[in-house]
Design an enzyme around this catalytic site. Structure first.
Site, PDB file in Angstrom:
ATOM      1  N   LYS A 121      -3.845  -4.890  -2.028  1.00  0.00           N
ATOM      2  CA  LYS A 121      -2.785  -4.058  -2.591  1.00  0.00           C
ATOM      3  C   LYS A 121      -2.275  -4.610  -3.920  1.00  0.00           C
ATOM      4  O   LYS A 121      -2.096  -3.871  -4.887  1.00  0.00           O
ATOM      5  CB  LYS A 121      -1.635  -3.927  -1.576  1.00  0.00           C
ATOM      6  CG  LYS A 121      -0.509  -3.023  -2.026  1.00  0.00           C
ATOM      7  CD  LYS A 121       0.679  -3.834  -2.457  1.00  0.00           C
ATOM      8  CE  LYS A 121       1.808  -2.926  -2.913  1.00  0.00           C
ATOM      9  NZ  LYS A 121       3.004  -3.709  -3.294  1.00  0.00           N
ATOM     10  N   ASP A 139      -0.421   0.861   0.324  1.00  0.00           N
ATOM     11  CA  ASP A 139       0.433  -0.050   1.083  1.00  0.00           C
ATOM     12  C   ASP A 139       0.804   0.661   2.391  1.00  0.00           C
ATOM     13  O   ASP A 139       0.271   1.725   2.688  1.00  0.00           O
ATOM     14  CB  ASP A 139       1.686  -0.428   0.286  1.00  0.00           C
ATOM     15  CG  ASP A 139       2.510   0.783  -0.082  1.00  0.00           C
ATOM     16  OD1 ASP A 139       2.194   1.896   0.416  1.00  0.00           O
ATOM     17  OD2 ASP A 139       3.460   0.652  -0.841  1.00  0.00           O
TER      18      ASP A 139
END
Length: 213
Positions: A121, A139
């Site tokens: 991420k 996320d």
DNA sequence: AACTCGGGGCA
DNA sequence: TGCCCAGAGTT
């Protein structure tokens, strides 16, 4: 399952409610932006922005932090969560930048991922936000929203969700869509108590239909 | 796959 | 006040 057109409609509706959805991380260089994104794990941009001014003033370049004591760095960030681990990551990451990348933040997913404290991420966010490299950072918010709206299957992995989102959303909208879904997940479709009663996407939402009954 | 770090945000 | 979380590393 929402097709490409329906997915883009949903993202457009999110944009209406959160027209200013974007990152609010403050950084004056690629290096500082990288540190800020690492720090933002499991906390808010607001909390990060509270500690970065002094941190960045003290450590301007990778070499400045490469040989620092993690305990000293921890002092600058101890008001945010997971600060001991993050201090360790920042020092190790800076050291790796100096030793492996000539103190320059790399611009590939693989190289970024090799840095301490940088996962999938974080790498995607740095690429997309800072370097303009197309990437769809998934996320927990993005993942949850995608599953609830049935943009992706209920049992999709993060990697599968990323792939599907990239196929259903035009490349030029990836960053914008990421921000919208973050805001949507934080203020409208929260993990525990989504506001289905007032949700403009209720009719096309798989999870919403399930909950409203 | 489960566990850990932790102050912030929200009920 | 209590509970979960805008992840990544370790075991």
């Amino acid at each position: 399952m929402l097709d490409s057109k329906e997915t883009q409609y949903a993202l457009q509706e999110m944009g209406k409610m959160f027209p200013n959805a974007t990152t609010s991380l403050i950084a004056d260089s690629d290096y500082h932006f990288l540190l800020a994104v690492i720090l933002s794990a499991q906390t808010t941009d607001k909390a990060v922005n509270k500690v970065t001014p002094l941190l960045f003033e003290r450590y301007k370049y990778p070499i400045d932090m490469a040989n620092a004591d993690p305990k000293e760095v921890a002092e600058y960030i101890k008001t945010i969560g997971l600060y001991k681990n993050k201090a360790k990551y920042l020092v190790e990451c800076s050291k790796m930048l100096v030793e492996n990348f000539n103190s320059v933040v790399p611009k590939t997913h693989k190289e970024l991922m090799s840095l301490s404290g940088v996962g999938r991420k974080t790498a995607d966010v740095v690429l997309a936000e800072r370097f303009g490299v197309p990437a769809f950072a998934v996320d927990t918010h993005v993942h949850r929203i995608s599953k609830r709206l049935a943009i992706v299957p209920e049992d999709a992995t993060v990697r599968e969700t990323e792939k599907i989102l990239m196929s259903k959303v035009p490349k030029e909208d990836w960053i914008k869509s990421h921000h919208r879904m973050i805001f949507w997940g934080r203020y409208q479709c929260m993990a525990r108590a989504p506001k289905c009663e007032t949700c403009p996407l209720l009719e096309i939402c798989q999870e919403g239909q399930k909950r409203i009954k």
